[in-house]
Design a protein around this motif. Structure first.
Motif, PDB file in Angstrom:
ATOM      1  N   UNK A  16       1.158   6.328  16.748  1.00  0.00           N
ATOM      2  CA  UNK A  16      -0.277   6.083  16.694  1.00  0.00           C
ATOM      3  C   UNK A  16      -0.935   6.378  18.033  1.00  0.00           C
ATOM      4  N   UNK A  17      -0.237   6.088  19.120  1.00  0.00           N
ATOM      5  CA  UNK A  17      -0.788   6.372  20.447  1.00  0.00           C
ATOM      6  C   UNK A  17      -0.922   7.873  20.688  1.00  0.00           C
ATOM      7  N   UNK A  18       0.008   8.657  20.121  1.00  0.00           N
ATOM      8  CA  UNK A  18      -0.044  10.109  20.300  1.00  0.00           C
ATOM      9  C   UNK A  18      -1.158  10.744  19.481  1.00  0.00           C
ATOM     10  N   UNK A  19      -1.564  10.080  18.407  1.00  0.00           N
ATOM     11  CA  UNK A  19      -2.613  10.618  17.534  1.00  0.00           C
ATOM     12  C   UNK A  19      -3.572   9.497  17.150  1.00  0.00           C
ATOM     13  N   UNK A  20      -4.360   8.989  18.115  1.00  0.00           N
ATOM     14  CA  UNK A  20      -5.234   7.840  17.839  1.00  0.00           C
ATOM     15  C   UNK A  20      -6.295   8.166  16.795  1.00  0.00           C
ATOM     16  N   UNK A  21      -6.485   7.223  15.880  1.00  0.00           N
ATOM     17  CA  UNK A  21      -7.515   7.381  14.866  1.00  0.00           C
ATOM     18  C   UNK A  21      -7.140   8.297  13.728  1.00  0.00           C
ATOM     19  N   UNK A  22      -5.926   8.838  13.735  1.00  0.00           N
ATOM     20  CA  UNK A  22      -5.485   9.754  12.682  1.00  0.00           C
ATOM     21  C   UNK A  22      -4.459   9.050  11.805  1.00  0.00           C
ATOM     22  N   UNK A  23      -4.712   9.054  10.510  1.00  0.00           N
ATOM     23  CA  UNK A  23      -3.737   8.488   9.588  1.00  0.00           C
ATOM     24  C   UNK A  23      -2.587   9.478   9.423  1.00  0.00           C
ATOM     25  N   UNK A  24      -1.390   9.107   9.847  1.00  0.00           N
ATOM     26  CA  UNK A  24      -0.284  10.068   9.814  1.00  0.00           C
ATOM     27  C   UNK A  24       0.115  10.417   8.386  1.00  0.00           C
ATOM     28  N   UNK A  25       0.473  11.672   8.169  1.00  0.00           N
ATOM     29  CA  UNK A  25       0.944  12.110   6.861  1.00  0.00           C
ATOM     30  C   UNK A  25       2.299  11.488   6.564  1.00  0.00           C
ATOM     31  N   UNK A  26       2.663  11.501   5.291  1.00  0.00           N
ATOM     32  CA  UNK A  26       3.908  10.859   4.874  1.00  0.00           C
ATOM     33  C   UNK A  26       5.114  11.445   5.586  1.00  0.00           C
ATOM     34  N   UNK A  27       5.122  12.788   5.782  1.00  0.00           N
ATOM     35  CA  UNK A  27       6.272  13.397   6.428  1.00  0.00           C
ATOM     36  C   UNK A  27       6.364  13.035   7.901  1.00  0.00           C
TER      37      UNK A  27
ATOM     38  N   UNK B 147      13.433   8.619   1.681  1.00  0.00           N
ATOM     39  CA  UNK B 147      12.751   8.794   0.396  1.00  0.00           C
ATOM     40  C   UNK B 147      11.336   8.262   0.539  1.00  0.00           C
ATOM     41  N   UNK B 148      10.353   9.046   0.081  1.00  0.00           N
ATOM     42  CA  UNK B 148       8.957   8.606   0.106  1.00  0.00           C
ATOM     43  C   UNK B 148       8.422   8.550  -1.320  1.00  0.00           C
ATOM     44  N   UNK B 149       7.675   7.495  -1.611  1.00  0.00           N
ATOM     45  CA  UNK B 149       7.008   7.358  -2.900  1.00  0.00           C
ATOM     46  C   UNK B 149       5.595   6.826  -2.690  1.00  0.00           C
ATOM     47  N   UNK B 150       4.656   7.401  -3.441  1.00  0.00           N
ATOM     48  CA  UNK B 150       3.309   6.824  -3.504  1.00  0.00           C
ATOM     49  C   UNK B 150       3.356   5.605  -4.416  1.00  0.00           C
ATOM     50  N   UNK B 151       2.622   4.581  -4.056  1.00  0.00           N
ATOM     51  CA  UNK B 151       2.625   3.337  -4.833  1.00  0.00           C
ATOM     52  C   UNK B 151       1.336   3.270  -5.642  1.00  0.00           C
ATOM     53  N   UNK B 152       1.361   3.915  -6.808  1.00  0.00           N
ATOM     54  CA  UNK B 152       0.162   3.976  -7.641  1.00  0.00           C
ATOM     55  C   UNK B 152       0.214   3.011  -8.821  1.00  0.00           C
ATOM     56  N   UNK B 153       1.354   2.308  -8.994  1.00  0.00           N
ATOM     57  CA  UNK B 153       1.488   1.326 -10.066  1.00  0.00           C
ATOM     58  C   UNK B 153       2.107   0.052  -9.499  1.00  0.00           C
ATOM     59  N   UNK B 154       1.779  -1.104 -10.082  1.00  0.00           N
ATOM     60  CA  UNK B 154       2.500  -2.319  -9.669  1.00  0.00           C
ATOM     61  C   UNK B 154       3.983  -2.177 -10.004  1.00  0.00           C
ATOM     62  N   UNK B 155       4.817  -2.445  -9.045  1.00  0.00           N
ATOM     63  CA  UNK B 155       6.241  -2.246  -9.240  1.00  0.00           C
ATOM     64  C   UNK B 155       7.041  -3.320  -8.518  1.00  0.00           C
ATOM     65  N   UNK B 156       8.352  -3.284  -8.772  1.00  0.00           N
ATOM     66  CA  UNK B 156       9.312  -4.075  -8.007  1.00  0.00           C
ATOM     67  C   UNK B 156      10.206  -3.106  -7.226  1.00  0.00           C
ATOM     68  N   UNK B 157      10.402  -3.381  -5.955  1.00  0.00           N
ATOM     69  CA  UNK B 157      11.365  -2.649  -5.145  1.00  0.00           C
ATOM     70  C   UNK B 157      12.588  -3.529  -4.949  1.00  0.00           C
ATOM     71  N   UNK B 158      13.752  -3.009  -5.274  1.00  0.00           N
ATOM     72  CA  UNK B 158      15.000  -3.758  -5.174  1.00  0.00           C
ATOM     73  C   UNK B 158      15.900  -3.075  -4.160  1.00  0.00           C
TER      74      UNK B 158
END
Length: 435
Positions: free
Chosen positions: A129-140, A336-347
């Motif tokens: 965040x310090x290297x890129x202030x104010x920028x929302x970092x991409x998932x990768x 592993x990256x996943x978008x959280x677009x539904x209510x779910x359980x992570x186990x």
């Protein structure tokens, strides 16, 4: 009813343990060592005592929660599993961090990793965040950050010791064994060097999950054979559930991992023997286990000189003679990256959960558990607390199903086997969070 699978012993060589015949729900089963048939209320009391369930609120306004357990029914066996549920504050925003860790050979390294890894990940997120202030970092970007934090942390385990001797294994030739012993056995001075060296002797798998402050993205990093699952409703009525296995196992049972190790060590047929790295260890990715990551001189010159020392070095020599071009084990995680677009359980679960479910039952057990979590009148009653109540614990309920559900004979057997000097099942840690 979820019938209990055949018992999987912690040590396969002890799978035929003699004992007198005890009460059993199936006379065709082999003789079991003595155990106590528990009443239903006693089952839950025993489960809570052995698994020590815990709940942690997460997210803004504590909208989400994580439930966790660490289970080992043999009271004389000290569990080498650990779990972590915490939040990382980064510039006033909270990232949720959860994880399970399965130590091996001892609990020194797993204790160190489970305590310090969240701190290291937070430091790398702050740097990003310090290297890129104010920028929302991409998932990768976060995936790469996660990987760098893990590999840098593991690199430091060996190099903190090598730095005591000029920074490399080659520099050890400049020291006598007596000088090395004096440097690393500093217990009389507080033991800082001794503790660094001890971390190198042991190892741990790690399965950690990171969720962003908006609860929109999930990252899972895996080293070893713990497993992560996402349970999601497959319809708006939530009558059906989809269970996605997020991770692959990094051990000798995974042909892809064996092939990866062999490709990085061409011309070394004994880099893997009997599905074990150098014929000695099952995990192919983990923290620590420095004898598999550094040349043999590291073990022979440093670890052999560490007090109280090795009474017998022959087991180490059996695989050190195969160590030609290290590293053979890596700390490069699967991300592993996943978008959280539904209510779910992570186990998140250590490999003890897979052993309890006998592998093939995992999907069915998790699906049954998920249905019971959202149904007002679940067909399988797996807890003595109302579903969804604050007294309820998601991880404890899943553990009960993995142990046999409403098969009280099977559950009692696993909880009360009369084997005071042995662990009869693997340590089992489970963390479940709502997302």
């Amino acid at each position: 009813m979820l019938a209990h699978a055949p018992l999987k012993w912690a040590d396969p060589e002890d799978s035929d343990i003699p004992g007198e015949q005890s009460a059993t729900s199936d006379d065709s089963e082999p003789p079991w060592p003595p155990y106590t048939l528990l009443e239903e209320s006693d089952v839950w009391r025993e489960l809570r005592m052995l698994a020590r369930p815990h709940s942690t609120p997460l997210g803004p306004e504590e909208k989400f929660k994580a439930d966790s357990i660490n289970f080992q029914p043999a009271l004389s066996s000290k569990t080498q599993d650990r779990y972590v549920v915490t939040q990382l504050e980064v510039n006033g925003r909270l990232w949720a961090f959860t994880g399970v860790f399965d130590g091996h050979l001892g609990d020194v390294t797993v204790e160190h990793v489970s305590h310090h890894l969240p701190i290291i990940v937070r430091e790398f997120l702050i740097e990003e965040e310090a290297a890129n202030p104010g920028v929302t970092p991409a998932a990768d970007i976060i995936s790469a950050c996660f990987t760098k934090a893990i590999t840098a942390f593991d690199d430091a385990i060996a190099h903190d010791v090598l730095d005591l001797f000029g920074g490399s294994v080659d520099k050890l030739d400049d020291y006598t064994d007596s000088q090395i012993r004096e440097i690393i056995n500093d217990q009389h001075k507080g033991g800082a060097n001794w503790q660094k060296a001890r971390l190198c002797m042991y190892g741990t798998t790690a399965l950690v999950a990171l969720v962003d402050p908006e609860n929109q993205n999930l990252w899972v990093a895996n080293l070893g054979d713990c497993e992560a699952f996402l349970a999601s409703p497959s319809s708006k009525t939530q009558s059906g559930w989809t269970v996605e296995a997020l991770t692959a196992t990094h051990n000798g049972d995974n042909p892809a991992e064996i092939e990866r190790v062999r490709k990085t060590h061409p011309g070394e047929p004994e880099c893997v023997v009997d599905n074990r790295v150098l014929g000695a260890i099952a995990p192919t990715r983990c923290f620590g286990d420095i004898p598999f990551k550094q040349p043999p001189a590291f073990t022979r010159r440093i670890l052999y000189n560490l007090f109280p020392g090795f009474h017998n070095t022959s087991p180490w020599e059996e695989f050190l003679v195969r160590n030609q071009t290290p590293p053979y084990i890596t700390a490069e995680p699967q991300i592993i990256h996943r978008r959280l677009d539904l209510p779910r359980f992570l186990i998140l679960a250590s490999d003890g959960f897979s052993a309890l479910c006998d592998g093939v039952r995992q999907q069915r057990v998790i699906e049954s558990w998920a249905r019971s979590m959202v149904s007002k009148n679940p067909p399988e009653t797996v807890t003595d607390s109302a579903p969804g109540s604050r007294a309820d614990n998601m991880a404890l309920r899943l553990l009960r199903l993995a142990l046999g559900g409403d098969d009280r004979f099977g559950v009692s057997r696993l909880l009360t086997l009369d084997l005071p000097n042995d662990s009869w099942i693997d340590d089992t840690s489970i963390v479940i969070r709502t997302i």
